[in-house]
Scaffold this motif. Structure first.
Motif, PDB file in Angstrom:
ATOM      1  N   ASP A   1      25.700  51.616  33.567  1.00 41.49           N
ATOM      2  CA  ASP A   1      25.740  52.414  34.797  1.00 41.49           C
ATOM      3  C   ASP A   1      27.006  52.144  35.610  1.00 41.49           C
ATOM      4  OD1 ASP A   1      23.338  53.745  34.436  1.00 41.49           O
ATOM      5  OD2 ASP A   1      22.162  52.125  35.342  1.00 41.49           O
ATOM      6  N   THR A   2      28.026  51.586  34.961  1.00 41.04           N
ATOM      7  CA  THR A   2      29.254  51.188  35.656  1.00 41.04           C
ATOM      8  C   THR A   2      30.447  51.968  35.110  1.00 41.04           C
ATOM      9  OG1 THR A   2      28.384  48.945  35.944  1.00 41.04           O
ATOM     10  CG2 THR A   2      30.762  49.225  36.216  1.00 41.04           C
ATOM     11  N   GLY A   3      31.331  52.405  35.988  1.00 41.98           N
ATOM     12  CA  GLY A   3      32.587  53.025  35.591  1.00 41.98           C
ATOM     13  C   GLY A   3      33.714  52.006  35.663  1.00 41.98           C
ATOM     14  N   LEU A   4      34.776  52.246  34.923  1.00 42.34           N
ATOM     15  CA  LEU A   4      35.927  51.335  34.897  1.00 42.34           C
ATOM     16  C   LEU A   4      37.175  52.050  35.377  1.00 42.34           C
ATOM     17  CD1 LEU A   4      37.351  48.646  33.985  1.00 42.34           C
ATOM     18  CD2 LEU A   4      37.721  49.779  31.769  1.00 42.34           C
ATOM     19  N   TYR A   5      37.891  51.415  36.303  1.00 46.13           N
ATOM     20  CA  TYR A   5      39.202  51.887  36.746  1.00 46.13           C
ATOM     21  C   TYR A   5      40.213  50.781  36.486  1.00 46.13           C
ATOM     22  CZ  TYR A   5      36.781  55.645  39.209  1.00 46.13           C
ATOM     23  OH  TYR A   5      35.997  56.734  39.514  1.00 46.13           O
ATOM     24  N   LEU A   6      41.174  51.062  35.624  1.00 44.48           N
ATOM     25  CA  LEU A   6      42.274  50.131  35.370  1.00 44.48           C
ATOM     26  C   LEU A   6      43.485  50.615  36.152  1.00 44.48           C
ATOM     27  CD1 LEU A   6      42.113  49.243  31.561  1.00 44.48           C
ATOM     28  CD2 LEU A   6      41.948  47.667  33.482  1.00 44.48           C
ATOM     29  N   CYS A   7      43.966  49.784  37.057  1.00 38.27           N
ATOM     30  CA  CYS A   7      45.059  50.154  37.957  1.00 38.27           C
ATOM     31  C   CYS A   7      46.355  49.489  37.499  1.00 38.27           C
ATOM     32  CB  CYS A   7      44.726  49.726  39.382  1.00 38.27           C
ATOM     33  SG  CYS A   7      43.195  50.458  40.005  1.00 38.27           S
ATOM     34  N   ILE A   8      47.363  50.305  37.205  1.00 41.48           N
ATOM     35  CA  ILE A   8      48.656  49.812  36.752  1.00 41.48           C
ATOM     36  C   ILE A   8      49.755  50.564  37.493  1.00 41.48           C
ATOM     37  CG2 ILE A   8      47.768  49.211  34.458  1.00 41.48           C
ATOM     38  CD1 ILE A   8      49.121  51.795  33.424  1.00 41.48           C
ATOM     39  N   SER A   9      50.998  50.187  37.229  1.00 38.25           N
ATOM     40  CA  SER A   9      52.153  50.913  37.757  1.00 38.25           C
ATOM     41  C   SER A   9      52.769  51.752  36.652  1.00 38.25           C
ATOM     42  CB  SER A   9      53.206  49.947  38.317  1.00 38.25           C
ATOM     43  OG  SER A   9      52.747  49.341  39.498  1.00 38.25           O
TER      44      SER A   9
ATOM     45  N   ASP B   1      55.963  40.661  45.331  1.00 38.60           N
ATOM     46  CA  ASP B   1      55.510  42.036  45.154  1.00 38.60           C
ATOM     47  C   ASP B   1      54.677  42.098  43.881  1.00 38.60           C
ATOM     48  OD1 ASP B   1      55.237  44.773  44.511  1.00 38.60           O
ATOM     49  OD2 ASP B   1      57.063  45.277  45.588  1.00 38.60           O
ATOM     50  N   THR B   2      53.387  42.350  44.011  1.00 40.59           N
ATOM     51  CA  THR B   2      52.489  42.379  42.858  1.00 40.59           C
ATOM     52  C   THR B   2      52.142  43.804  42.433  1.00 40.59           C
ATOM     53  OG1 THR B   2      50.617  42.106  44.383  1.00 40.59           O
ATOM     54  CG2 THR B   2      51.480  40.115  43.311  1.00 40.59           C
ATOM     55  N   GLY B   3      52.879  44.776  42.926  1.00 41.57           N
ATOM     56  CA  GLY B   3      52.736  46.145  42.450  1.00 41.57           C
ATOM     57  C   GLY B   3      51.328  46.680  42.580  1.00 41.57           C
ATOM     58  N   ALA B   4      50.756  47.129  41.464  1.00 39.72           N
ATOM     59  CA  ALA B   4      49.442  47.765  41.463  1.00 39.72           C
ATOM     60  C   ALA B   4      48.324  46.836  41.900  1.00 39.72           C
ATOM     61  CB  ALA B   4      49.135  48.316  40.070  1.00 39.72           C
ATOM     62  N   VAL B   5      48.573  45.532  41.908  1.00 41.73           N
ATOM     63  CA  VAL B   5      47.534  44.567  42.284  1.00 41.73           C
ATOM     64  C   VAL B   5      47.530  44.308  43.788  1.00 41.73           C
ATOM     65  CG1 VAL B   5      46.454  42.364  41.620  1.00 41.73           C
ATOM     66  CG2 VAL B   5      48.019  43.499  40.048  1.00 41.73           C
ATOM     67  N   SER B   6      48.556  44.746  44.481  1.00 44.50           N
ATOM     68  CA  SER B   6      48.686  44.403  45.899  1.00 44.50           C
ATOM     69  C   SER B   6      47.501  44.883  46.724  1.00 44.50           C
ATOM     70  CB  SER B   6      49.989  44.984  46.462  1.00 44.50           C
ATOM     71  OG  SER B   6      49.998  46.402  46.336  1.00 44.50           O
ATOM     72  N   GLY B   7      46.986  46.080  46.435  1.00 45.25           N
ATOM     73  CA  GLY B   7      45.840  46.586  47.178  1.00 45.25           C
ATOM     74  C   GLY B   7      44.597  45.754  46.954  1.00 45.25           C
ATOM     75  N   ALA B   8      44.384  45.327  45.701  1.00 44.56           N
ATOM     76  CA  ALA B   8      43.220  44.497  45.386  1.00 44.56           C
ATOM     77  C   ALA B   8      43.322  43.144  46.070  1.00 44.56           C
ATOM     78  CB  ALA B   8      43.095  44.319  43.878  1.00 44.56           C
ATOM     79  N   ILE B   9      44.520  42.581  46.113  1.00 40.08           N
ATOM     80  CA  ILE B   9      44.719  41.296  46.785  1.00 40.08           C
ATOM     81  C   ILE B   9      44.396  41.425  48.276  1.00 40.08           C
ATOM     82  CG2 ILE B   9      46.484  39.640  47.507  1.00 40.08           C
ATOM     83  CD1 ILE B   9      47.773  40.039  44.743  1.00 40.08           C
TER      84      ILE B   9
ATOM     85  N   LEU C   1      33.833  49.021  38.321  1.00 44.21           N
ATOM     86  CA  LEU C   1      34.645  47.820  38.147  1.00 44.21           C
ATOM     87  C   LEU C   1      36.107  48.253  38.247  1.00 44.21           C
ATOM     88  CD1 LEU C   1      35.036  44.823  37.354  1.00 44.21           C
ATOM     89  CD2 LEU C   1      34.952  45.553  34.947  1.00 44.21           C
ATOM     90  N   ILE C   2      36.782  47.761  39.253  1.00 44.40           N
ATOM     91  CA  ILE C   2      38.191  48.119  39.477  1.00 44.40           C
ATOM     92  C   ILE C   2      39.041  46.911  39.110  1.00 44.40           C
ATOM     93  CG2 ILE C   2      39.901  48.844  41.188  1.00 44.40           C
ATOM     94  CD1 ILE C   2      37.619  50.134  42.768  1.00 44.40           C
ATOM     95  N   VAL C   3      39.871  47.076  38.096  1.00 38.59           N
ATOM     96  CA  VAL C   3      40.714  45.983  37.607  1.00 38.59           C
ATOM     97  C   VAL C   3      42.171  46.403  37.767  1.00 38.59           C
ATOM     98  CG1 VAL C   3      41.267  44.468  35.678  1.00 38.59           C
ATOM     99  CG2 VAL C   3      38.942  45.364  35.922  1.00 38.59           C
ATOM    100  N   ALA C   4      42.936  45.604  38.486  1.00 41.96           N
ATOM    101  CA  ALA C   4      44.356  45.877  38.701  1.00 41.96           C
ATOM    102  C   ALA C   4      45.186  44.795  38.027  1.00 41.96           C
ATOM    103  CB  ALA C   4      44.672  45.919  40.198  1.00 41.96           C
TER     104      ALA C   4
END
Length: 310
Positions: free
Chosen positions: A49-57, A264-272, A122-125
């Motif tokens: 029942d979970t969706g996955l979002y992989l966040c990259i640049s 600068d952690t790019g796509a991970v900055s929002g998660a941080i 599940l949001i993974v950056a």
């Protein structure tokens, strides 16, 4: 050769590059989330029942276009295979939107919850500005790196982070530990294909998303933002503050810039930023009950959201 300050993940990413590096970092971020939350990786019903979002640049240099394509096509199934999470392939998404990816993923997840596509996300950056020499050379050629001779610039970083978000009703029903509520998510800016011309940023976008996010807010005690040493970002932030003026709900808020410590952690900055803001609720050092988070990508797209103490 000009010396630069970087923030690689020493002891973890050493010797890894390309797809292997990104898969390793994403895998470790998910393992960290499982350990912190106490979730069972073998729970087929939960992850079904979970969706996955992989966040990259996206590619930062022409030489990275092949890597971007590889990450889009192969990263999600590789990470799922390594972590053994039973997330269905038809609800796996890769968002190559750089710094705004995480907040954009949260906005997409909220729509998915409303339509019943899945119950949680599940949001993974994952991103690295330290592992590719071509990227560092491209940044140096554009005078974006911080050096002793050029103090106005970014410090390249490397990071991965994983967040679990779900509708409040579902979280309450399963007795989950809710550490923050997310709302007022906004994403705006020029199309991803239109890279900004140096020195001519569309200043209005950041001010607009910040204004929209503050509708309904009472008193924002902290702001976690995406300043990284680049002059153009500081200009946008200053112009946004000037435009919002005294009517802003964040006039007395403390500001936090994670890139000062992590690069600068790019796509991970929002998660941080989201994770750090949430921990401030948990550990009770947040200044109030509302925290604003904003991100800004290299293309000029911006995003913001409001975190509220549960």
């Amino acid at each position: 050769m000009k010396p630069i300050v970087g923030h690689p993940l020493r002891g973890l990413s050493d010797g890894f590059v390309g797809l292997g590096l990104y898969a390793l970092l994403a895998q470790e971020a998910i393992r960290d989330l499982l350990a912190y939350s106490g979730l069972d990786a073998e729970d087929a019903r939960f992850w079904g029942d979970t969706g996955l979002y992989l966040c990259i640049s996206g590619a930062r240099a022409p030489e990275q276009e092949e890597l971007e394509h590889s990450l889009r096509e192969r990263l999600a199934p590789l990470v799922m295979r390594r972590t053994r999470l039973g997330i269905r392939s038809n609800v796996q998404r890769v968002l190559p939107h750089g710094n705004v990816s995480v907040l954009a993923a949260m906005a997409e997840a909220a729509e998915a919850f409303a339509t019943g596509r899945f119950q949680r996300a599940l949001i993974v950056a994952v991103d690295s500005l330290t592992s590719d020499l071509e990227v560092l050379e491209a940044l140096a050629m554009r005078r974006l790196l911080k050096t002793p001779q050029h103090p106005v610039g970014l410090m390249p970083g490397e990071a991965a982070a994983a967040l679990l978000v779900e509708s409040e009703a579902v979280a309450r029903r399963r007795g989950a530990r809710v550490e923050a509520r997310v709302g007022a998510l906004r994403v705006s800016g020029p199309p991803e294909t239109e890279r900004l011309q140096e020195g001519s940023p569309p200043m209005r976008y950041l001010a607009q998303v910040l204004e929209d996010t503050q509708v309904g807010a009472t008193r924002i005690g902290d702001v976690y933002g995406d300043l990284n040493g680049e002059e153009v970002r500081a200009m946008e932030w200053g112009m946004a503050l000037a435009r919002l003026g005294a009517r802003s709900a964040m006039t007395e808020a403390r500001t936090h810039w994670p890139a000062v410590s992590l690069g600068d952690t790019g796509a991970v900055s929002g998660a941080i930023s989201v994770a750090a803001a949430t921990r401030s609720f948990v550990r009770n050092y947040a200044r109030g009950d509302e925290i604003l988070v904003w991100s800004r990508s290299d293309t000029g797209r911006v995003a913001s959201g409001l975190l509220v103490r549960p």
